[in-house]
Design an enzyme around this catalytic site. Structure first.
Site, PDB file in Angstrom:
ATOM      1  N   LYS A  13       9.642  -0.086 -10.999  1.00 20.60           N
ATOM      2  CA  LYS A  13       8.632   0.578 -11.841  1.00 20.60           C
ATOM      3  C   LYS A  13       8.278   1.968 -11.349  1.00 20.60           C
ATOM      4  O   LYS A  13       8.267   2.909 -12.108  1.00 20.60           O
ATOM      5  CB  LYS A  13       7.317  -0.209 -11.760  1.00 20.60           C
ATOM      6  CG  LYS A  13       7.066  -1.230 -12.745  1.00 20.60           C
ATOM      7  CD  LYS A  13       5.633  -1.735 -12.741  1.00 20.60           C
ATOM      8  CE  LYS A  13       4.828  -1.766 -11.471  1.00 20.60           C
ATOM      9  NZ  LYS A  13       5.167  -2.665 -10.417  1.00 20.60           N
ATOM     10  N   ARG A  88      -2.935  -4.599 -14.619  1.00 17.84           N
ATOM     11  CA  ARG A  88      -2.270  -5.696 -13.916  1.00 17.84           C
ATOM     12  C   ARG A  88      -2.869  -7.049 -14.267  1.00 17.84           C
ATOM     13  O   ARG A  88      -2.471  -8.065 -13.735  1.00 17.84           O
ATOM     14  CB  ARG A  88      -2.410  -5.471 -12.423  1.00 17.84           C
ATOM     15  CG  ARG A  88      -1.062  -5.062 -11.788  1.00 17.84           C
ATOM     16  CD  ARG A  88      -1.313  -4.885 -10.348  1.00 17.84           C
ATOM     17  NE  ARG A  88      -0.254  -4.930  -9.442  1.00 17.84           N
ATOM     18  CZ  ARG A  88       0.349  -3.859  -8.923  1.00 17.84           C
ATOM     19  NH1 ARG A  88       0.088  -2.669  -9.377  1.00 17.84           N
ATOM     20  NH2 ARG A  88       1.238  -4.004  -7.981  1.00 17.84           N
ATOM     21  N   ARG A 127      12.960  -2.353   1.898  1.00 13.84           N
ATOM     22  CA  ARG A 127      12.478  -1.108   1.282  1.00 13.84           C
ATOM     23  C   ARG A 127      11.842  -0.155   2.307  1.00 13.84           C
ATOM     24  O   ARG A 127      11.024  -0.562   3.126  1.00 13.84           O
ATOM     25  CB  ARG A 127      11.457  -1.477   0.197  1.00 13.84           C
ATOM     26  CG  ARG A 127      10.925  -0.299  -0.556  1.00 13.84           C
ATOM     27  CD  ARG A 127      10.420  -0.692  -1.898  1.00 13.84           C
ATOM     28  NE  ARG A 127       9.089  -1.295  -1.835  1.00 13.84           N
ATOM     29  CZ  ARG A 127       8.339  -1.496  -2.918  1.00 13.84           C
ATOM     30  NH1 ARG A 127       8.803  -1.182  -4.114  1.00 13.84           N
ATOM     31  NH2 ARG A 127       7.145  -2.045  -2.805  1.00 13.84           N
ATOM     32  N   ARG A 160       6.137  -0.150   3.901  1.00 12.91           N
ATOM     33  CA  ARG A 160       4.760  -0.445   3.492  1.00 12.91           C
ATOM     34  C   ARG A 160       4.263  -1.683   4.212  1.00 12.91           C
ATOM     35  O   ARG A 160       5.010  -2.635   4.422  1.00 12.91           O
ATOM     36  CB  ARG A 160       4.723  -0.688   1.973  1.00 12.91           C
ATOM     37  CG  ARG A 160       4.673   0.595   1.196  1.00 12.91           C
ATOM     38  CD  ARG A 160       4.803   0.392  -0.270  1.00 12.91           C
ATOM     39  NE  ARG A 160       4.042  -0.714  -0.832  1.00 12.91           N
ATOM     40  CZ  ARG A 160       3.940  -0.936  -2.137  1.00 12.91           C
ATOM     41  NH1 ARG A 160       4.528  -0.114  -3.002  1.00 12.91           N
ATOM     42  NH2 ARG A 160       3.259  -1.956  -2.599  1.00 12.91           N
ATOM     43  N   ARG A 171       2.449 -11.290  -3.462  1.00 12.31           N
ATOM     44  CA  ARG A 171       2.457 -10.283  -4.540  1.00 12.31           C
ATOM     45  C   ARG A 171       3.246 -10.781  -5.743  1.00 12.31           C
ATOM     46  O   ARG A 171       2.864 -10.547  -6.886  1.00 12.31           O
ATOM     47  CB  ARG A 171       3.029  -8.957  -4.013  1.00 12.31           C
ATOM     48  CG  ARG A 171       2.036  -8.231  -3.108  1.00 12.31           C
ATOM     49  CD  ARG A 171       2.708  -7.175  -2.260  1.00 12.31           C
ATOM     50  NE  ARG A 171       3.334  -6.136  -3.044  1.00 12.31           N
ATOM     51  CZ  ARG A 171       4.416  -5.456  -2.641  1.00 12.31           C
ATOM     52  NH1 ARG A 171       4.985  -5.722  -1.490  1.00 12.31           N
ATOM     53  NH2 ARG A 171       4.910  -4.517  -3.403  1.00 12.31           N
TER      54      ARG A 171
HETATM   55  P1  AMP Z   1       1.937  -1.226  -5.977  1.00 12.22           P
HETATM   56  O1  AMP Z   1       2.197   0.014  -5.214  1.00 12.22           O
HETATM   57  O2  AMP Z   1       1.822  -0.997  -7.455  1.00 12.22           O
HETATM   58  O3  AMP Z   1       2.912  -2.337  -5.645  1.00 12.22           O
HETATM   59  O4  AMP Z   1       0.484  -1.755  -5.518  1.00 12.22           O
HETATM   60  C1  AMP Z   1       0.232  -2.115  -4.183  1.00 12.22           C
HETATM   61  C2  AMP Z   1      -1.056  -2.908  -4.098  1.00 12.22           C
HETATM   62  O5  AMP Z   1      -2.152  -2.096  -4.570  1.00 12.22           O
HETATM   63  C3  AMP Z   1      -1.109  -4.162  -4.943  1.00 12.22           C
HETATM   64  O6  AMP Z   1      -0.499  -5.285  -4.315  1.00 12.22           O
HETATM   65  C4  AMP Z   1      -2.629  -4.346  -5.105  1.00 12.22           C
HETATM   66  O7  AMP Z   1      -3.204  -4.851  -3.920  1.00 12.22           O
HETATM   67  C5  AMP Z   1      -3.099  -2.896  -5.270  1.00 12.22           C
HETATM   68  N1  AMP Z   1      -3.089  -2.494  -6.690  1.00 12.22           N
HETATM   69  C6  AMP Z   1      -2.274  -1.571  -7.300  1.00 12.22           C
HETATM   70  N2  AMP Z   1      -2.543  -1.473  -8.609  1.00 12.22           N
HETATM   71  C7  AMP Z   1      -3.536  -2.369  -8.861  1.00 12.22           C
HETATM   72  C8  AMP Z   1      -4.237  -2.760 -10.027  1.00 12.22           C
HETATM   73  N3  AMP Z   1      -3.964  -2.244 -11.240  1.00 12.22           N
HETATM   74  N4  AMP Z   1      -5.204  -3.709  -9.914  1.00 12.22           N
HETATM   75  C9  AMP Z   1      -5.514  -4.239  -8.718  1.00 12.22           C
HETATM   76  N5  AMP Z   1      -4.860  -3.948  -7.570  1.00 12.22           N
HETATM   77  C10 AMP Z   1      -3.889  -3.011  -7.632  1.00 12.22           C
END
Ligand code: AMP
Length: 218
Positions: A13, A88, A127, A160, A171
């Site tokens: 994404k 989300r 990653r 990360r 996740r």
């Molecule tokens: P990502 O980089 O999109 O994989 O997001 C990493 C982490 O950030 C996720 O596992 C959540 O803990 C938090 N996060 C990102 N976007 C959201 C969202 N829309 N709602 C809640 N938590 C989020």
């Protein structure tokens, strides 16, 4: 044009959202990146968010929704936005619809990037991300030319803190329980398009551009 990108962690994404936003000259709103940026600055909000992120859980809606609604009122969002990692869950999707409607706007397309669970686990395991420009690499599938260094900007690569096996599992669980219902929510609006997220990066980008009714100049 306002487009939501949906996909499990590791579906690509972020990479595709950045590419497509650049090509279509749209703002790119990535909530995960916003939280990670805030952590570099050490804000109170960021510290609270980190406790959830490190466990692979969603940050509470009140924090996330407020952050996104503030961001979409910035001038660079007037022509359109690619939403990456937001919404989300249903509450976030409804809050976004409401905020957009208040500005007489609406989501035009929802792109669901679909990747098998087996492939997701493989991708997330190896990653590495550039600390400066966020470009992603993979130990096996797309290693950098020089170990630990970004090909594009020379920045340092890091893993990360939520890309560790136990958090990856959580996740994915959160995605299937909370985010996957959005596929149903958006398919009822007729805006959902499913794109195969397996293949070459450019190949996938072309599929997405086609899905949102835009052709690449090439
Ligand atoms: P990502 O980089 O999109 O994989 O997001 C990493 C982490 O950030 C996720 O596992 C959540 O803990 C938090 N996060 C990102 N976007 C959201 C969202 N829309 N709602 C809640 N938590 C989020």
């Amino acid at each position: 044009m306002y487009v939501v990108f949906l996909g499990a962690p590791g579906a690509g994404k972020g990479t595709q959202a950045a590419e497509v936003a650049k090509e279509l000259k749209l703002a790119h709103i990535a909530t995960g990146d916003m939280f990670r940026d805030a952590q570099k600055k050490g804000t109170k909000l960021a510290l609270e968010a980190k406790t959830y992120m490190d466990k692979g859980m969603l940050v509470p809606d009140e924090i996330t929704i407020k952050m996104v609604l503030e961001r979409i009122s910035a001038p660079d969002c007037v022509k359109g936005v690619i939403f990456d990692g937001f919404p989300r869950n249903l509450a976030q999707a409804q809050a976004l619809d409401k905020a957009m409607a208040e500005q007489s706007k609406a989501i035009d397309h929802v792109v669901y990037i679909k990747v098998s669970e087996e492939e997701l686990l493989k991708r997330l395991g190896g990653r590495w991300i550039c600390r400066q420009c966020q470009s992603p690499y993979h130990e096996v599938a797309s290693p950098p030319k020089v170990k630990g260094k970004c090909d594009k900007c020379g920045g340092e690569l890091y893993q990360r803190s939520d890309d560790v096996p136990a958090t990856i599992k959580e996740r994915l669980k959160v995605f299937f329980a909370q985010t996957a219902p959005l596929i149903d929510y958006y398919s009822k609006t007729g805006k959902l398009v499913e794109v195969n997220g397996e293949g070459g990066m450019d190949e996938i980008k072309q599929r997405i551009l086609k899905a949102v009714g835009k052709k690449s100049p090439r």
